[in-house]
Design a protein around this motif. Structure first.
Motif, PDB file in Angstrom:
ATOM      1  N   LEU A  43       1.557  10.033   2.617  1.00  0.00           N
ATOM      2  CA  LEU A  43       1.980   8.950   1.745  1.00  0.00           C
ATOM      3  C   LEU A  43       1.364   9.142   0.363  1.00  0.00           C
ATOM      4  O   LEU A  43       0.147   9.255   0.235  1.00  0.00           O
ATOM      5  N   TYR A  77      -2.583   0.435   1.973  1.00  0.00           N
ATOM      6  CA  TYR A  77      -2.016   0.643   3.303  1.00  0.00           C
ATOM      7  C   TYR A  77      -2.936   0.013   4.333  1.00  0.00           C
ATOM      8  O   TYR A  77      -4.075  -0.352   4.034  1.00  0.00           O
ATOM      9  N   LEU A 108       1.887   8.498   7.840  1.00  0.00           N
ATOM     10  CA  LEU A 108       2.700   7.293   7.769  1.00  0.00           C
ATOM     11  C   LEU A 108       3.395   7.068   9.106  1.00  0.00           C
ATOM     12  O   LEU A 108       4.059   7.963   9.627  1.00  0.00           O
TER      13      LEU A 108
END
Length: 137
Positions: A43, A77, A108
């Protein structure tokens, strides 16, 4: 209950060189408010509908600019083993409605939203996060 239990598994990801017009169509077709931007399975950013409005449309940039020029590269995140309550607290504290979810190797694995939390019956946690977000706006 953890984020991995209620998140939406990631099925759509775009690369940093994907034209934002293509990103917008994927968002439209998938009814998505955000798409993760990944490179080599990691990511590197997120591209939201707001990013498209503010960084592309408002700046009169074309649909052919790459995602990396419009994405938010400061990525917040959550880990997939974080509790749903902690996820909701983080959303409220950071004034965001959705987070990418990664495993402990930072791959991810999904996306979690306030809607996911509310659908899971965690209405109090989702409501508190939404109140914090509203105050920050």
């Amino acid at each position: 209950m953890n984020t991995k239990d209620i998140m939406t598994p990631t099925t759509e990801v775009v690369g940093p060189d994907t034209p934002v017009g293509d990103v917008a169509r994927k968002m439209r077709d998938g009814d998505l408010g955000m798409l993760p931007v990944a490179e080599n399975d990691k990511l590197i950013g997120i591209l939201t509908d707001r990013d498209l409005a503010v960084r592309v449309l408002a700046e009169n940039k074309g649909a052919d600019i790459p995602a990396k020029e419009a994405m938010s590269d400061e990525v917040f995140y959550l880990y997939d083993d974080v509790s749903v309550d902690e996820a909701a607290r983080n959303m409220g504290d950071m004034a965001v409605r959705r987070f990418p979810v990664v495993d402990r190797e930072k791959n991810l694995v999904g996306v979690i939203s306030l809607g996911d939390i509310a659908k899971d019956g965690q209405n109090q946690a989702a409501g508190e996060a939404l109140r914090k977000i509203s105050k920050a706006a």
